[in-house]
Design an enzyme around this catalytic site. Structure first.
Site, mmCIF file in Angstrom:
data_model
loop_
_atom_site.group_PDB
_atom_site.id
_atom_site.type_symbol
_atom_site.label_atom_id
_atom_site.label_comp_id
_atom_site.label_asym_id
_atom_site.label_seq_id
_atom_site.Cartn_x
_atom_site.Cartn_y
_atom_site.Cartn_z
ATOM 1 N N GLU A 301 -6.963 0.141 9.870
ATOM 2 C CA GLU A 301 -6.446 0.769 8.651
ATOM 3 C C GLU A 301 -5.679 2.045 8.996
ATOM 4 O O GLU A 301 -5.808 3.058 8.311
ATOM 5 C CB GLU A 301 -7.573 1.108 7.678
ATOM 6 C CG GLU A 301 -8.333 -0.112 7.183
ATOM 7 C CD GLU A 301 -9.129 0.185 5.915
ATOM 8 O OE1 GLU A 301 -9.046 -0.635 4.993
ATOM 9 O OE2 GLU A 301 -9.807 1.221 5.859
ATOM 10 N N CYS A 385 -11.318 1.604 -3.156
ATOM 11 C CA CYS A 385 -10.865 2.997 -3.132
ATOM 12 C C CYS A 385 -9.490 3.180 -3.772
ATOM 13 O O CYS A 385 -9.207 4.219 -4.365
ATOM 14 C CB CYS A 385 -10.839 3.498 -1.692
ATOM 15 S SG CYS A 385 -10.018 2.359 -0.562
#
Lengths: 618, 618
Positions: A301, A385
């Protein structure tokens, strides 16, 4: 010794709650955000037991922890966003729902202040044993929500929970106590916010200590099940003062730099400023997509190697784009330099905004710059998120529009809005009301009316966006002030330093041409390709609206002109670019942020570049 | 067999006399041209005995030939320009003066039609012994003047002189007669004009024969005192069909290609078209300055090697820039492609226009792109081709604005003007009046009203200049027609193919941003340098208006924005660009064409490029 010992003569932000946005572009988005996004996020938190986890932790209901250990944070982020929405639009029903949830959160807090539903329910014996388990990450988001809700409503209940939690951290960690470098940064910037809201220097000092803990071998280090990433994944490879390169997980890195900028603003620590300048250049010059997206790899990520910016597999997490805006806003305040506000703008209109559907109820986690047609927004994620980050980023967008400078005010972002700025440094020392009237981002004209409480000499800075090569600025129709002796440009701003009378109106006209962008040659993915931008908006070609074009089977010339068409009925109202491919087919480019809001199909930002029709060159 | 056997389906020009220019940019220039330039050129021709030479040759006065053998041509070129001026503004006094001069010219013509004052007076025995002595060059200019004066006044006297001269050529030269390839081209394009004015195919055939004479070893060859230049100096190195590269004397080459394009337009000869396309690319892509200037070397007044484009020593004869416009206008008609009209425009606003002072009475022969301050316009030259070329180029500027296409009309150049076009191919087959309203070149908005004699379907083509990346086009306020199904773009034109009603008004808005231009890397002189253009106008920095800057001791960033200021009081009314050098000094850029109209000082088009303030890149 106060830590706030040598503040940089930087700028100060303005509370976004003071900015009333009545903008054709942003206002409908803020309505959808409040009426749809916050509501669907709360629903999802309910359905996935993210909210119920607090009740279980607080002993209010039976059950197990459901989901993953950082799920608390999603609830906090929606609360933060809801608080921002409430600041401009009070809504008793929403407020009552939030108060209910706050009650559950309060119940989940342990007597010593500890608050993290996962550990309380599932693994109390493992508290503070693994720095990568987001205990303080959750806490940071609680703090941000608490400060926001306190500012929105004046209610202290959640703020008290947050202070007890911060006090608990402060009791356990700090000089002479236990070491800690949180695996996912967030707590550091949140503690600075808590300091600002409460005046408690302890919180600030703890933030600074947490930053300084990193990179010394006693922090989170490498994650046990991903040793190959090393400690750089969590930015624990070098002390923060020695940071040279952006590394690891993108959101974590951005939250770290945001907190460092907060510290640098108040402490004036040159080592922090130098580290931030280095890592900003490394991020913005070698590791950022044209959309403002960062972090190319799904694997970590995050970041890989310089210029590794593939398009189809671009990860570009929505949260990372939002966090780039957070960081760059602080950098803008720190340096008073428009190049950082440029990047805030780039995220506002591209990388971050793409994360949410026009309907406000579907979201991208991953934001590629090219797709064959299989990538679509969805309603929620296991790790969610991004929706909740959008829910708090967008309603606070007004805060980026203005700043208070040493000698007056700065206008950083253009949007139809009204605000009153407490410009303590302006001559007269009083308040300055500012009215902006504009059809930005579709048109570069902005009328700005300055209404100081008291007439006086001060400087009004107007950002000239990095994409703009020519502007006109006139005051009450005198088109000469742009070049007159009373103006200059400085770090990306036109500086109008003069005696301002209430009602003085500046007309700023920014040339907003279509710009054909070529990537730097090191970026292999973009060789022989061209992207198009107009004003702050990056464009893409989508299958939708481009019958007859197939993915990557067409080419555009950088020199060919586009018909610029504002179409109110299209994608919520966009300016589209109509041109022709080198194969002679009609082609319509639409804003990247609005992609995947029509029928499924391909999308490309970087398109094959056709050679210009044989043209003269010099 | 008619030579005009296979005409290209190209476009047709319009007589410039049908274009009424009431433009804020051009109208004052046309006034100065008529009231000052033509008058000072006639005075100079008088004072230097260029006019008296005809009287001497005609036996009307005693004396010797004064000056150089091509001086006749200057008189002819002023007469041509005066004729153009008379077409729009009859002026009995000027006309009487011209008639007087025509009487002298007529007297100078020998009984067999021969006309060249130098040989008649000084060297009758050397007639037709040296192809480099401009006998036919002079004759060509006589023909152009004669056609113009006939069209302006209906008076045949000079046209009759021209026809007798052309008949004389035709008697001496041609298939089976004597060989001839004139050293300085001009006669070829003039004979095409004479054919068009008189319908006499002999003149056309002679033009074609003269073109075909070149490159076979029996033409002018190498000039005897400059053997090192070889036959390429006069474009006598290869047959015209085999031309691949621009070579030799710049004006000569341009006049040759102009004539070839004239022939290709009417004959459709593919070999001519291919040769022209090749040499156009070679000229425009490798051998042209950003100003449109061509021919870098003073040595041969012409071309050297590819990419040899030095700035300070740039020769860039004014005549060559004018001749580039002549050629490119024909290429535009031949191919219906806006890229050629782009170059006409480039000369109109830069390379050619720089040749004349704002006062209209001083001229550049040589047009460098950089000067330390010693290069200035003067009143006249020993070889004074440039003033007299300006005197005939500028008053005819209207002819470049419009063309007749296969299916309607094309608007090639934007200027406030009115015209009535005989659009034989338009539906209805009738006349179309066109009104243009614009503040071009300072503003990209052009309102165009179409008034067909009869309503009907036809195509109106609007050129999108090569510098333009985005435009809006709307019809009576409908801003969708630009992308509607009834429009497309084709070879640099927006094509509005629709049913036109009298009074239909198109609003074309061309984005006109400041463009930072980098030279192609092969051009050594411009490495690390940047030039600026806005719309069609190339800018320069001059010492005048830039106190504190010294020649080449400052740098500008390509990314830095300029304040765009229209200043009516400056240089006859210009839009100036105000910016800052990388050294933080104020800097004002003004149009290149207007340089050296203030106090003496340096001038630079290509300026050192400063690195951008550290900025993001993708």
């Amino acid at each position: 010794m106060s830590i706030v010992n040598n503040p940089v003569k930087g700028w100060q932000g303005v509370p976004f709650s003071s900015v009333n946005i009545n903008d054709a572009f942003w206002r409908p988005r803020l309505e959808v955000l409040k009426n749809v996004t916050i509501s669907v996020c709360l629903d999802q938190c309910e359905q996935t037991n993210r909210i119920a986890n607090f009740a279980v932790a607080g002993g209010l209901q039976e059950g197990k922890f459901e989901g993953i250990y950082y799920n608390d944070s999603d609830v906090y982020k929606v609360l933060e966003g809801a608080a921002y929405a409430l600041m401009t639009d009070r809504d008793p029903e929403l407020e009552a729902e939030i108060d209910r949830i706050i009650g559950l959160i309060e119940a989940a807090q342990e007597p010593d202040g500890y608050l993290c539903a996962y550990f309380t329910i599932e693994a109390p014996e493992r508290k503070w044993t693994d720095m990568e388990k987001h205990e303080m990450y959750n806490g940071g988001h609680l703090i941000e929500a608490a400060v926001a809700y306190y500012q929105a409503t004046g209610k202290r209940r959640l703020l008290d929970v947050a202070c007890r939690l911060a006090d608990h951290y402060d009791a356990l960690f700090g000089p002479g106590k236990r070491h800690w470098a949180e695996g996912h940064e967030e707590i550091e910037l949140a503690l600075v916010k808590l300091f600002r809201a409460t005046g408690e220097e302890r919180y600030w000092k703890l933030a600074l200590w947490l930053l300084e803990e990193r990179g010394h071998g006693h922090g989170v280090g490498a994650i046990w099940d991903k040793p190959e990433w090393g400690p750089a994944y969590c930015q624990d490879d070098v002390p923060v003062r020695d940071i040279r390169e952006v590394k690891g997980h993108a959101v974590r890195a951005m939250y770290l730099y945001t907190a460092m900028a907060d510290v640098a603003l108040a402490s004036g620590d040159a080592a922090y400023i130098e580290a931030l300048d280095r890592v900003w250049a490394h991020t913005a010059e070698r590791n950022m997509y044209v959309t403002g997206g960062i972090g190319p790899s799904q694997h970590n990520e995050g970041f890989t190697s310089d210029y590794d910016l593939p398009n189809e597999s671009a990860y570009c997490e929505t949260c990372a784009a939002i966090a780039m805006a957070f960081w760059n806003h602080r950098m803008n305040l720190l340096h008073g330099d428009g190049k950082y506000a440029d990047l805030v703008e780039r995220e506002m209109f591209n990388g971050a905004l793409a994360g949410i559907s026009l309907s406000g109820d579907k979201f991208f986690y991953v934001n590629p710059l090219a797709s064959k047609g299989e990538h679509h927004r969805v309603e929620w994620f296991h790790t969610s998120c991004c929706p909740t980050n959008l829910a708090r980023f967008l309603p606070a967008i007004g805060q980026y529009a203005y700043a208070v400078t040493e000698d007056g005010i700065a206008i950083n972002q253009y949007m139809n809005s009204e605000t009153t700025i407490n410009a303590a440094n302006a001559a007269g020392g009083g308040k300055v009301q500012v009215l902006q009237s504009t059809a930005y981002p579709w048109d570069g004209r902005v009328a700005i009316t300055i209404l100081p409480e008291q007439a006086g000499k001060f400087a009004v800075r107007l950002r000239v966006p990095g994409w703009c090569r020519g502007y006109r600025v006139s005051l009450q129709g005198d088109d000469r002030i742009g070049g007159g002796a009373d103006t200059k440009t400085d770090k990306g701003y036109i500086v109008l330093n003069r005696h301002w009378m209430p009602g003085d109106t500046v007309l700023l006209e920014l040339d907003m041409p279509v710009e054909a962008i070529r990537s730097r040659p090191e970026v292999e993915a973009n060789r022989g390709r061209v992207a198009f931008q107009r004003g702050p908006v990056v464009y893409c070609a989508e299958g939708a609206g481009n019958d007859g074009l197939a993915y990557d089977e067409f080419a555009l010339s950088a020199g060919a002109p586009f018909a610029i068409e504002h179409r109110e009925e299209l994608l919520g109202g966009v300016t589209a670019l109509r041109g022709q491919t080198s194969e002679g087919k009609a082609c319509s480019l639409t804003p990247y942020y609005a992609w995947d809001n029509r029928e499924a199909g391909f999308m490309q930002v970087w398109m094959r570049e056709a050679e210009d029709r044989q043209l003269y060159r010099f």
